[in-house]
Design a protein around this motif. Structure first.
Motif, mmCIF file in Angstrom:
data_model
loop_
_atom_site.group_PDB
_atom_site.id
_atom_site.type_symbol
_atom_site.label_atom_id
_atom_site.label_comp_id
_atom_site.label_asym_id
_atom_site.label_seq_id
_atom_site.Cartn_x
_atom_site.Cartn_y
_atom_site.Cartn_z
ATOM 1 N N UNK A 104 0.842 -1.196 0.000
ATOM 2 C CA UNK A 104 0.000 0.000 0.000
ATOM 3 C C UNK A 104 0.877 1.246 0.000
ATOM 4 N N UNK A 105 1.907 1.247 0.832
ATOM 5 C CA UNK A 105 2.830 2.391 0.883
ATOM 6 C C UNK A 105 3.497 2.610 -0.475
ATOM 7 N N UNK A 106 3.878 1.557 -1.141
ATOM 8 C CA UNK A 106 4.511 1.663 -2.466
ATOM 9 C C UNK A 106 3.535 2.274 -3.467
ATOM 10 N N UNK A 107 2.281 1.793 -3.450
ATOM 11 C CA UNK A 107 1.278 2.336 -4.374
ATOM 12 C C UNK A 107 1.040 3.821 -4.135
ATOM 13 N N UNK A 108 1.170 4.248 -2.879
ATOM 14 C CA UNK A 108 0.943 5.650 -2.530
ATOM 15 C C UNK A 108 2.220 6.491 -2.606
ATOM 16 N N UNK A 109 3.312 5.850 -3.048
ATOM 17 C CA UNK A 109 4.613 6.527 -3.144
ATOM 18 C C UNK A 109 5.032 7.112 -1.788
ATOM 19 N N UNK A 110 4.773 6.348 -0.747
ATOM 20 C CA UNK A 110 5.134 6.764 0.616
ATOM 21 C C UNK A 110 6.596 6.405 0.838
ATOM 22 N N UNK A 111 7.431 7.347 1.220
ATOM 23 C CA UNK A 111 8.872 7.076 1.357
ATOM 24 C C UNK A 111 9.184 5.995 2.391
ATOM 25 N N UNK A 112 10.148 5.174 2.059
ATOM 26 C CA UNK A 112 10.555 4.057 2.918
ATOM 27 C C UNK A 112 10.913 4.532 4.325
ATOM 28 N N UNK A 113 11.673 5.610 4.413
ATOM 29 C CA UNK A 113 12.112 6.125 5.709
ATOM 30 C C UNK A 113 10.924 6.562 6.557
ATOM 31 N N UNK A 114 9.941 7.196 5.920
ATOM 32 C CA UNK A 114 8.746 7.639 6.651
ATOM 33 C C UNK A 114 7.912 6.436 7.099
ATOM 34 N N UNK A 117 9.635 4.983 10.102
ATOM 35 C CA UNK A 117 9.399 5.843 11.263
ATOM 36 C C UNK A 117 7.973 5.675 11.784
ATOM 37 N N UNK A 118 7.021 5.571 10.869
ATOM 38 C CA UNK A 118 5.630 5.370 11.260
ATOM 39 C C UNK A 118 5.458 4.029 11.975
ATOM 40 N N UNK A 119 6.091 2.997 11.449
ATOM 41 C CA UNK A 119 6.015 1.675 12.069
ATOM 42 C C UNK A 119 6.586 1.728 13.489
ATOM 43 N N UNK A 120 7.735 2.367 13.630
ATOM 44 C CA UNK A 120 8.372 2.486 14.943
ATOM 45 C C UNK A 120 7.487 3.266 15.914
ATOM 46 N N UNK A 121 6.886 4.353 15.437
ATOM 47 C CA UNK A 121 5.993 5.170 16.267
ATOM 48 C C UNK A 121 4.806 4.345 16.749
ATOM 49 N N UNK A 122 4.189 3.606 15.831
ATOM 50 C CA UNK A 122 3.029 2.783 16.195
ATOM 51 C C UNK A 122 3.415 1.689 17.181
ATOM 52 N N UNK A 123 4.555 1.070 16.976
ATOM 53 C CA UNK A 123 5.019 0.036 17.906
ATOM 54 C C UNK A 123 5.223 0.611 19.300
ATOM 55 N N UNK A 124 5.802 1.808 19.364
ATOM 56 C CA UNK A 124 6.049 2.461 20.650
ATOM 57 C C UNK A 124 4.734 2.800 21.348
ATOM 58 N N UNK A 125 3.751 3.246 20.573
ATOM 59 C CA UNK A 125 2.446 3.576 21.147
ATOM 60 C C UNK A 125 1.702 2.334 21.629
ATOM 61 N N UNK A 126 1.795 1.266 20.882
ATOM 62 C CA UNK A 126 1.056 0.045 21.214
ATOM 63 C C UNK A 126 1.760 -0.758 22.306
ATOM 64 N N UNK A 127 3.078 -0.762 22.296
ATOM 65 C CA UNK A 127 3.877 -1.489 23.293
ATOM 66 C C UNK A 127 4.687 -0.483 24.139
#
Length: 130
Positions: A104-114, A117-127
């Motif tokens: 989905x991120x690739x289809x939306x041209x969402x940068x890998x680094x972002x 960072x989003x994955x890390x942020x969500x993990x920190x919020x959830x755990x």
């Protein structure tokens, strides 16, 4: 026994797949321990408002996978799931979900680094305590 299974009639995924995947998740996660008696095919079909053929197919697939077993005249039960089998299944499901998110991120041209960072942020919020 009423199982916490919901079917989405608007989903492109066949109903028997939805039932099978949700039951598999309940078994592999330990929410349905080994030896747990499952509803009959007819009772499950009635509670989900679907056909007996649909629930039978889900049960047959799970029995083929070794996650449930049937005893003639006694019912259907959750089988003993080995730790490595459970770990492998969990990893496959998580990898599939993450792969879909990445696609989905690739289809939306969402940068890998972002995305990272989003994955890390969500993990920190959830755990938060880890």
């Amino acid at each position: 026994m009423i199982l916490p299974i919901e079917v989405n009639l608007n989903s492109s995924e066949p109903i028997y797949h939805q039932i099978k995947h949700q039951l598999r998740d309940l078994i592999v996660s330990g929410q349905l321990p080994a030896g747990t008696s499952l509803p009959s095919i007819r009772a499950l079909a009635q509670s989900l408002s679907c056909s007996v053929i649909t629930t039978r197919r889900a049960y047959q697939d799970l029995e083929y996978e070794g996650l449930i077993y049937t005893r003639q005249g006694r019912g259907t039960f959750v089988a003993e799931v080995k730790t490595d089998q459970s770990k492998k299944y969990k990893q496959e499901v998580i990898e599939q979900a993450l792969n879909e998110a990445i696609q989905t991120a690739i289809r939306l041209h969402y940068p890998k680094e972002e995305l990272q960072a989003l994955f890390q942020k969500l993990c920190t919020e959830i755990f938060p305590s880890e």
